[in-house]
Design a protein around this motif. Structure first.
Motif, PDB file in Angstrom:
ATOM      1  N   ALA A  67      37.672  35.988  29.581  1.00  0.00           N
ATOM      2  CA  ALA A  67      38.440  36.671  29.040  1.00  0.00           C
ATOM      3  C   ALA A  67      36.951  38.174  28.383  1.00  0.00           C
ATOM      4  N   LEU A  68      36.842  38.945  29.440  1.00  0.00           N
ATOM      5  CA  LEU A  68      35.375  39.860  28.919  1.00  0.00           C
ATOM      6  C   LEU A  68      36.027  40.166  28.108  1.00  0.00           C
ATOM      7  N   PRO A  69      34.657  40.612  27.446  1.00  0.00           N
ATOM      8  CA  PRO A  69      34.547  40.924  25.785  1.00  0.00           C
ATOM      9  C   PRO A  69      34.907  42.458  26.647  1.00  0.00           C
ATOM     10  N   GLN A  70      35.795  43.198  26.904  1.00  0.00           N
ATOM     11  CA  GLN A  70      36.718  44.574  27.130  1.00  0.00           C
ATOM     12  C   GLN A  70      37.379  44.876  28.406  1.00  0.00           C
ATOM     13  N   ARG A  71      38.537  45.534  27.617  1.00  0.00           N
ATOM     14  CA  ARG A  71      38.589  46.378  29.624  1.00  0.00           C
ATOM     15  C   ARG A  71      38.389  46.721  30.279  1.00  0.00           C
ATOM     16  N   CYS A  72      38.732  46.055  31.886  1.00  0.00           N
ATOM     17  CA  CYS A  72      38.060  46.920  32.775  1.00  0.00           C
ATOM     18  C   CYS A  72      38.628  47.558  33.337  1.00  0.00           C
ATOM     19  N   PRO A  73      38.924  48.842  33.548  1.00  0.00           N
ATOM     20  CA  PRO A  73      39.916  49.349  34.456  1.00  0.00           C
ATOM     21  C   PRO A  73      39.955  49.196  35.530  1.00  0.00           C
ATOM     22  N   GLY A  74      41.462  48.975  35.773  1.00  0.00           N
ATOM     23  CA  GLY A  74      41.744  49.637  37.072  1.00  0.00           C
ATOM     24  C   GLY A  74      41.408  47.563  38.048  1.00  0.00           C
ATOM     25  N   LEU A  75      40.670  46.783  36.892  1.00  0.00           N
ATOM     26  CA  LEU A  75      40.917  45.309  37.533  1.00  0.00           C
ATOM     27  C   LEU A  75      42.205  45.166  38.220  1.00  0.00           C
ATOM     28  N   GLY A  76      43.516  45.117  36.772  1.00  0.00           N
ATOM     29  CA  GLY A  76      44.204  44.514  37.003  1.00  0.00           C
ATOM     30  C   GLY A  76      45.666  45.163  37.659  1.00  0.00           C
ATOM     31  N   SER A  77      44.802  46.487  38.113  1.00  0.00           N
ATOM     32  CA  SER A  77      46.004  46.986  39.270  1.00  0.00           C
ATOM     33  C   SER A  77      45.328  46.640  40.689  1.00  0.00           C
ATOM     34  N   GLU A  78      43.937  46.760  40.618  1.00  0.00           N
ATOM     35  CA  GLU A  78      43.628  46.312  41.789  1.00  0.00           C
ATOM     36  C   GLU A  78      43.261  44.875  42.490  1.00  0.00           C
ATOM     37  N   ARG A  79      43.075  44.827  41.291  1.00  0.00           N
ATOM     38  CA  ARG A  79      43.189  43.188  42.068  1.00  0.00           C
ATOM     39  C   ARG A  79      41.935  42.043  42.515  1.00  0.00           C
ATOM     40  N   ARG A  80      40.596  43.129  41.868  1.00  0.00           N
ATOM     41  CA  ARG A  80      40.083  42.479  43.334  1.00  0.00           C
ATOM     42  C   ARG A  80      38.696  43.184  42.808  1.00  0.00           C
ATOM     43  N   PHE A  81      37.521  43.136  43.122  1.00  0.00           N
ATOM     44  CA  PHE A  81      36.176  43.200  42.572  1.00  0.00           C
ATOM     45  C   PHE A  81      35.080  42.320  43.333  1.00  0.00           C
ATOM     46  N   GLY A  82      33.510  42.735  43.373  1.00  0.00           N
ATOM     47  CA  GLY A  82      32.692  42.225  43.840  1.00  0.00           C
ATOM     48  C   GLY A  82      31.813  42.124  43.012  1.00  0.00           C
ATOM     49  N   TYR A  83      30.813  41.123  43.830  1.00  0.00           N
ATOM     50  CA  TYR A  83      29.314  40.849  42.957  1.00  0.00           C
ATOM     51  C   TYR A  83      28.566  40.919  43.318  1.00  0.00           C
ATOM     52  N   GLN A  93      26.704  36.476  32.414  1.00  0.00           N
ATOM     53  CA  GLN A  93      25.732  38.357  31.949  1.00  0.00           C
ATOM     54  C   GLN A  93      26.217  38.659  33.465  1.00  0.00           C
ATOM     55  N   ASP A  94      26.349  38.107  34.471  1.00  0.00           N
ATOM     56  CA  ASP A  94      26.303  38.881  35.603  1.00  0.00           C
ATOM     57  C   ASP A  94      27.516  39.731  35.317  1.00  0.00           C
ATOM     58  N   LEU A  95      27.027  41.260  36.019  1.00  0.00           N
ATOM     59  CA  LEU A  95      28.325  42.535  36.695  1.00  0.00           C
ATOM     60  C   LEU A  95      29.744  42.817  37.829  1.00  0.00           C
ATOM     61  N   ILE A  96      30.489  42.548  37.444  1.00  0.00           N
ATOM     62  CA  ILE A  96      31.903  42.673  38.617  1.00  0.00           C
ATOM     63  C   ILE A  96      31.890  44.184  38.814  1.00  0.00           C
ATOM     64  N   THR A  97      32.393  44.857  40.143  1.00  0.00           N
ATOM     65  CA  THR A  97      32.303  45.798  40.065  1.00  0.00           C
ATOM     66  C   THR A  97      33.969  45.955  40.919  1.00  0.00           C
ATOM     67  N   VAL A  98      34.597  46.292  40.982  1.00  0.00           N
ATOM     68  CA  VAL A  98      36.776  46.851  40.998  1.00  0.00           C
ATOM     69  C   VAL A  98      36.212  47.424  42.315  1.00  0.00           C
ATOM     70  N   LEU A  99      37.207  46.884  43.341  1.00  0.00           N
ATOM     71  CA  LEU A  99      36.893  47.582  44.876  1.00  0.00           C
ATOM     72  C   LEU A  99      38.671  47.820  45.017  1.00  0.00           C
ATOM     73  N   TYR A 100      38.992  48.866  45.424  1.00  0.00           N
ATOM     74  CA  TYR A 100      40.096  49.315  44.943  1.00  0.00           C
ATOM     75  C   TYR A 100      40.850  49.283  46.979  1.00  0.00           C
ATOM     76  N   VAL A 101      41.340  48.815  47.430  1.00  0.00           N
ATOM     77  CA  VAL A 101      42.511  48.998  48.206  1.00  0.00           C
ATOM     78  C   VAL A 101      42.381  49.474  48.888  1.00  0.00           C
ATOM     79  N   SER A 102      42.362  51.296  48.483  1.00  0.00           N
ATOM     80  CA  SER A 102      42.097  52.545  49.651  1.00  0.00           C
ATOM     81  C   SER A 102      40.701  53.220  49.600  1.00  0.00           C
ATOM     82  N   GLY A 103      40.009  52.112  50.010  1.00  0.00           N
ATOM     83  CA  GLY A 103      38.922  52.227  51.018  1.00  0.00           C
ATOM     84  C   GLY A 103      37.300  51.745  50.119  1.00  0.00           C
TER      85      GLY A 103
END
Length: 122
Positions: A67-83, A93-103
């Motif tokens: 359960a992320l401490p804060q909302r991560c904008p775009g994560l729920g709609s894109e459903r993809r992330f990298g790290y 303590q690691d960061l994830i980054t939302v990845l967009y399908v569109s490019g």
């Protein structure tokens, strides 16, 4: 000292058209103490539930909820992330980054939280 960085893309099985709603998070009961890290080799699947909840399925069919401490904008709609990691583990303590399908566009980067073992309530 030379560091090896491993970048990994995790894609949830859910379609990108899924909505970011709280009811996308199936109820779960706690199944043990939290863990700070998961071995990358043990992660078999990720299930992005919404902008704030990710379930990690590991070897042995064990399920860990973050359960992320804060909302991560775009994560729920894109459903993809990298790290990126240099230790072969994904940690709270690691960061994830939302990845967009569109490019190749990257979205928000968000901090993880401890991994809570859970069992889904059916």
């Amino acid at each position: 000292m030379r560091q090896l960085f491993v970048a990994v893309l995790l894609t949830a099985a859910a379609p990108a058209l899924a909505r970011d709603r709280a009811d996308d998070v199936p109820p779960a009961k706690l199944a043990g103490p939290t863990r700070t890290c998961l071995s990358l080799a043990s992660i078999e699947e990720t299930l992005v539930r919404n902008d704030q909840v990710i379930d990690f399925r590991t070897t042995g069919r064990r399920l860990y909820r973050v359960a992320l401490p804060q909302r991560c904008p775009g994560l729920g709609s894109e459903r993809r992330f990298g790290y990126a990691t240099s230790i072969g583990q994904l940690c709270a303590q690691d960061l994830i980054t939302v990845l967009y399908v569109s490019g190749p566009t990257r979205g928000a980067s968000c901090g993880l939280a401890p991994f809570q073992p859970v069992t889904l309530v059916r």
